[in-house]
Write an enzyme that holds these catalytic residues in place. Structure first.
Site, PDB file in Angstrom:
ATOM      1  CG  PHE A  10      -1.734   1.180   1.471  1.00  0.00           C
ATOM      2  CD1 PHE A  10      -2.135   2.020   0.446  1.00  0.00           C
ATOM      3  CD2 PHE A  10      -2.100   1.513   2.770  1.00  0.00           C
ATOM      4  CE1 PHE A  10      -2.874   3.167   0.694  1.00  0.00           C
ATOM      5  CE2 PHE A  10      -2.839   2.647   3.036  1.00  0.00           C
ATOM      6  CZ  PHE A  10      -3.218   3.480   1.997  1.00  0.00           C
ATOM      7  CE  LYS A  41       2.429  -8.057  -1.381  1.00  0.00           C
ATOM      8  NZ  LYS A  41       3.481  -7.957  -0.344  1.00  0.00           N
ATOM      9  CG  MET A  78       7.331   2.135   2.847  1.00  0.00           C
ATOM     10  SD  MET A  78       6.725   3.175   4.203  1.00  0.00           S
ATOM     11  CE  MET A  78       8.300   3.752   4.873  1.00  0.00           C
ATOM     12  CB  SER A 119       2.862   1.330  13.499  1.00  0.00           C
ATOM     13  OG  SER A 119       1.463   1.267  13.692  1.00  0.00           O
ATOM     14  CE1 TYR A 146       2.451  -3.452  11.796  1.00  0.00           C
ATOM     15  CE2 TYR A 146       0.990  -2.077  13.112  1.00  0.00           C
ATOM     16  CZ  TYR A 146       1.843  -2.234  12.037  1.00  0.00           C
ATOM     17  OH  TYR A 146       2.112  -1.163  11.219  1.00  0.00           O
ATOM     18  CE  LYS A 150       5.838  -1.774  11.351  1.00  0.00           C
ATOM     19  NZ  LYS A 150       6.716  -1.576  10.173  1.00  0.00           N
ATOM     20  CG  ASN A 173      -6.504   5.134  11.905  1.00  0.00           C
ATOM     21  OD1 ASN A 173      -5.936   5.531  12.923  1.00  0.00           O
ATOM     22  ND2 ASN A 173      -7.308   4.088  11.906  1.00  0.00           N
ATOM     23  CB  VAL A 174      -2.268   5.348   6.006  1.00  0.00           C
ATOM     24  CG1 VAL A 174      -1.961   5.881   4.607  1.00  0.00           C
ATOM     25  CG2 VAL A 174      -1.217   5.823   7.003  1.00  0.00           C
ATOM     26  CE  LYS A 182      -3.346  -2.260   4.356  1.00  0.00           C
ATOM     27  NZ  LYS A 182      -2.094  -2.843   4.868  1.00  0.00           N
ATOM     28  CE  LYS A 191     -11.866  -3.623   6.267  1.00  0.00           C
ATOM     29  NZ  LYS A 191     -11.722  -3.978   7.705  1.00  0.00           N
ATOM     30  CB  SER A 207     -20.100   4.498  21.583  1.00  0.00           C
ATOM     31  OG  SER A 207     -19.338   4.864  22.723  1.00  0.00           O
TER      32      SER A 207
END
Length: 327
Positions: A10, A41, A78, A119, A146, A150, A173-174, A182, A191, A207
């Site tokens: 990405f 990819k 990356m 991250s 994860y 990092k 949040n990219v 992904k 999405k 919430s």
């Protein structure tokens, strides 16, 4: 030559796109393309201009066995497993931490510029805030393996005294083009677009905190084009090093994000609030916002694309397109 690891992924493929925009095509793409299916990819590379490709395992082997294997001026690293739900801790330790450390050691030994993907997952539940002050690194407690993988590299760089010789970027949040491969890790923008196209509605989690309404949970959303602009500026200024947040510097609600997607699709909002799985409720982040002061101080004025403009660009120029890839 510039090396981009994860160059078919990405953010990595967006970096290759940005470099080509700046007239640089002597690029070595490092990745593991995996399956050649329609959502693979490899499709991220079709529209891009680069000089060569090498598998990530061969790249690492050559780094570790040949001190001058690559005559590169910069490595933009990356490449990593980006799944926040990955449960194989040993894989994350090897692929994210040890691999990154090997890349860094090679770059440092050969005086090669290194820009690394860290991250915002390193911030954990946000209890310690979202300040990229390196002196606070060892106080952070990531919520998943994860984020921990990092965090380990950033801590290694600090404790080894090399943090001032590389740039490690904490992406928030990219979202944006070239994320189609992904799976569950695609952005909510991507999405949401497909969900709205199929059903006419968007589902968001309810919430479970009184201080946040349904859909009022907040995130720092940042457009991938803004991210690669930051990396290009860091390429132009190899003297600027350390840990930097890369976000928008603004916390937006899921409702605001949803409204931007519906607007870009020229539709009235229709949101359905659903129950959150119990497995997520205890560790769910209700708020993230990047402190962008250190980056702005280092690089000058930082003006990210406003959320509604970024979403509109993504939806109208890419998701609506028959060839929805950067190029």
């Amino acid at each position: 030559m510039i090396i981009v690891t994860g160059g078919a992924g990405f953010i990595g493929s967006a970096v290759v796109w940005k470099l080509a925009q700046e007239g640089i095509e002597d690029i070595l793409v490092v990745d593991n393309l995996g399956e050649a299916g329609p959502q693979g990819k490899w499709k991220n590379l079709v529209n891009l201009r680069y000089a060569d490709y090498i598998h990530k395992a061969e790249f690492l082997r050559r780094l570790e066995t040949n001190n001058d294997a690559f005559a590169a001026t910069a490595v933009i690293h990356m490449g990593a497993c980006s799944s926040t739900t990955e449960t194989n801790a040993e894989y994350l330790m090897n692929n994210n931490f040890k691999y990154t450390k090997a890349v860094a050691q090679y770059c440092l030994k050969n005086d090669i510029r290194l820009i690394n993907a860290s991250s915002a997952a390193t911030y954990g539940d946000g209890a310690m805030g979202f300040d990229d002050d390196p002196d606070a690194l060892d106080q952070l407690r990531p919520l998943n393996m994860y984020g921990y993988s990092k965090q380990l590299f950033d801590l290694w760089a600090q404790r080894s005294g090399v943090l001032g010789r590389l740039a490690s970027l904490k992406f928030f949040n990219v979202f944006g083009p070239n994320e189609y491969h992904k799976g569950d890790m695609k952005s909510v923008v991507c999405k949401a677009y497909h969900q709205i196209k199929e059903t006419g509605a968007l589902r968001l989690f309810k919430s479970y905190r009184e201080d946040y309404s349904d859909g009022g949970q907040m995130r720092d959303f940042v457009y991938v084009k803004d991210c690669v602009d930051v990396m290009w500026k860091l390429m132009e200024h190899p003297d600027i090093n350390g840990i930097f947040n890369v976000g928008s510097g603004r916390a937006s609600t899921w409702n605001e994000l949803a409204a931007a997607v519906f607007s870009a699709m020229d539709l009235d909002p229709h949101i359905v609030y659903i129950e959150m799985p119990e497995s997520l409720q205890a560790s769910y982040q209700y708020y993230t916002k990047a402190n962008m002061e250190r980056l702005a101080s280092a690089l000058g004025k930082y003006t990210p694309t406003p959320l509604h403009e970024a979403v509109a660009d993504y939806v109208q120029m890419y998701l609506n397109s028959g060839d929805p890839y950067l190029g």
